[in-house]
Design an enzyme around this catalytic site. Structure first.
Site, PDB file in Angstrom:
ATOM      1  N   GLU A   1       9.189  -3.627  10.724  1.00 49.84           N
ATOM      2  CA  GLU A   1       9.631  -2.349  10.131  1.00 49.84           C
ATOM      3  C   GLU A   1      10.138  -1.420  11.233  1.00 49.84           C
ATOM      4  O   GLU A   1       9.455  -1.225  12.260  1.00 49.84           O
ATOM      5  CB  GLU A   1       8.453  -1.686   9.375  1.00 49.84           C
ATOM      6  CG  GLU A   1       8.858  -0.343   8.770  1.00 49.84           C
ATOM      7  CD  GLU A   1       7.904   0.183   7.713  1.00 49.84           C
ATOM      8  OE1 GLU A   1       6.968  -0.551   7.311  1.00 49.84           O
ATOM      9  OE2 GLU A   1       8.098   1.338   7.284  1.00 49.84           O
TER      10      GLU A   1
ATOM     11  N   ASP B   1      -0.854  -6.298   0.048  1.00 49.76           N
ATOM     12  CA  ASP B   1      -1.172  -5.559   1.272  1.00 49.76           C
ATOM     13  C   ASP B   1      -2.667  -5.417   1.420  1.00 49.76           C
ATOM     14  O   ASP B   1      -3.366  -5.076   0.456  1.00 49.76           O
ATOM     15  CB  ASP B   1      -0.560  -4.154   1.199  1.00 49.76           C
ATOM     16  CG  ASP B   1       0.535  -3.950   2.210  1.00 49.76           C
ATOM     17  OD1 ASP B   1       0.580  -4.686   3.212  1.00 49.76           O
ATOM     18  OD2 ASP B   1       1.364  -3.046   1.993  1.00 49.76           O
TER      19      ASP B   1
ATOM     20  N   ASP C   1       0.836  -1.201   0.000  1.00 53.78           N
ATOM     21  CA  ASP C   1       0.000   0.000   0.000  1.00 53.78           C
ATOM     22  C   ASP C   1       0.876   1.259   0.000  1.00 53.78           C
ATOM     23  O   ASP C   1       0.360   2.381  -0.048  1.00 53.78           O
ATOM     24  CB  ASP C   1      -1.024  -0.011   1.148  1.00 53.78           C
ATOM     25  CG  ASP C   1      -0.387  -0.062   2.514  1.00 53.78           C
ATOM     26  OD1 ASP C   1       0.847  -0.092   2.612  1.00 53.78           O
ATOM     27  OD2 ASP C   1      -1.146  -0.058   3.517  1.00 53.78           O
TER      28      ASP C   1
ATOM     29  N   GLU D   1      -1.307  -5.200   8.902  1.00 47.91           N
ATOM     30  CA  GLU D   1      -0.489  -4.475   9.878  1.00 47.91           C
ATOM     31  C   GLU D   1      -1.115  -4.545  11.265  1.00 47.91           C
ATOM     32  O   GLU D   1      -2.332  -4.329  11.403  1.00 47.91           O
ATOM     33  CB  GLU D   1      -0.386  -2.991   9.480  1.00 47.91           C
ATOM     34  CG  GLU D   1       0.379  -2.768   8.198  1.00 47.91           C
ATOM     35  CD  GLU D   1       0.573  -1.292   7.883  1.00 47.91           C
ATOM     36  OE1 GLU D   1       0.246  -0.425   8.729  1.00 47.91           O
ATOM     37  OE2 GLU D   1       1.046  -0.995   6.772  1.00 47.91           O
TER      38      GLU D   1
ATOM     39  N   LYS E   1      -0.849  -9.410   3.561  1.00 51.89           N
ATOM     40  CA  LYS E   1      -0.131  -8.788   4.681  1.00 51.89           C
ATOM     41  C   LYS E   1      -1.057  -7.829   5.414  1.00 51.89           C
ATOM     42  O   LYS E   1      -1.719  -6.994   4.774  1.00 51.89           O
ATOM     43  CB  LYS E   1       1.110  -8.056   4.153  1.00 51.89           C
ATOM     44  CG  LYS E   1       1.870  -7.313   5.236  1.00 51.89           C
ATOM     45  CD  LYS E   1       3.277  -6.966   4.823  1.00 51.89           C
ATOM     46  CE  LYS E   1       3.418  -5.725   3.975  1.00 51.89           C
ATOM     47  NZ  LYS E   1       2.940  -4.471   4.599  1.00 51.89           N
TER      48      LYS E   1
HETATM   49  O1  KIV Z   1       3.555  -1.062   1.571  1.00 48.97           O
HETATM   50  C1  KIV Z   1       4.743  -1.389   1.565  1.00 48.97           C
HETATM   51  O2  KIV Z   1       5.485  -1.181   0.609  1.00 48.97           O
HETATM   52  C2  KIV Z   1       5.256  -2.043   2.751  1.00 48.97           C
HETATM   53  C3  KIV Z   1       6.742  -2.213   2.860  1.00 48.97           C
HETATM   54  C4  KIV Z   1       7.367  -0.943   3.243  1.00 48.97           C
HETATM   55  C5  KIV Z   1       7.110  -3.295   3.796  1.00 48.97           C
HETATM   56  O3  KIV Z   1       4.522  -2.403   3.616  1.00 48.97           O
END
Ligand code: KIV
Length: 272
Positions: A188, A91, A52, A121, A119
């Protein structure tokens, strides 16, 4: 474009687990379109993330918050066409996983477009969503530490886990997420020592960005790798194109070999 196809068989979560067991570092890069996905995977990068971060590097917003599931789905479609065998991770955008039904529906959209893993968060609170998704055959990567979707709550893009209580809490929550079925943990912006501790404590692969050299894999944003994003880069960023020969293909290859040979991240890219 004259680059070789991915030399190995397609990367799966099992490939990454084996690499962790054998102490071999793996690489990840973001990609958002056909050509970058082709180059990234053809150069042997194990994981492509349709991140994202596209909200900032593609759309020009000042955070990832405006990104929608449809945006990620569109870019996943483009990336899938270019992919030559890397594991494709998508994401889940801000507020796209706030109840069970909505989370399953949104993950299903991204998996149908080609994602092989999603993924999310957060911390320990992701355990129930992780269990639910894994039960439905959707592999999960849990993104911990600095979680950019919470930038307003965190008060900025700051290093996380610097005090001992916060660090211990992150270790405990990573173990909870592994127990819930998370296949990968992404860290991160955490101190190098914490990145190493979490990597050692977990059986599942750990990917780092600004988490020191000891994580099992490293990830970078495509535009950072090539120095395309305007403004001052974060400490953990290295421009692999600058002052070097061979163009973009060589820059990706340099990133891959630097990670595999533990030359990146160097001390100047890490937090103490
Ligand atoms: O959205 C993204 O590119 C990320 C990376 C920074 C790990 O989550």
């Amino acid at each position: 474009m004259s680059v070789q196809k991915h030399p190995k068989s397609p990367v799966t979560i099992n490939t990454l687990q084996k690499m962790k067991r054998e102490g071999e570092k793996f690489t990840c890069l973001t990609a958002y379109d056909y050509c970058s996905a082709y180059s990234v995977s053809a150069n042997g990068v194990e994981v492509i993330l349709v991140g994202d971060s596209l909200g900032m590097v593609i759309q020009g917003h000042d955070s990832s918050l405006p990104v929608t599931v449809e945006d990620v789905a569109y870019h996943m479609r483009c990336v899938k066409r270019g992919n030559q065998g890397s594991l494709l991770m998508a994401d889940m955008p801000f507020m796209s996983y706030h109840n069970d039904h909505q989370t399953l529906e949104n993950c299903a959209i991204l998996m149908r477009e080609g994602a092989q893993m999603v993924k999310l968060e957060g911390g320990g609170w992701l355990a129930d969503f992780t269990r639910l998704l894994v039960q439905h055959g959707i592999p999960v990567c849990a993104h911990m530490g600095l979680t950019p979707q919470s930038v307003n709550h965190l008060g900025g893009y700051r290093v996380q886990g610097r005090n001992p209580d916060q660090a211990q809490e992150m270790i405990d929550e990573a173990l909870v997420l592994q127990d819930a079925g998370a296949g990968i943990i992404l860290l991160e912006c955490v101190p190098t020592t914490l990145g190493a501790e979490i990597t050692q404590a977990l059986e599942v692969p750990v990917i780092g960005i600004g988490a020191g050299p000891d994580t099992d894999g490293q990830i970078m944003v495509w535009h950072d790798l090539l120095g395309l994003y305007p403004g001052r880069p974060a400490k953990f960023v290295k421009n692999f194109l600058k002052d070097e020969q061979g163009g973009v293909q060589a820059a990706i290859a340099r990133y891959v070999s630097a990670v595999k040979q533990s030359r990146f991240p160097a001390p100047e890219h890490c937090y103490t």
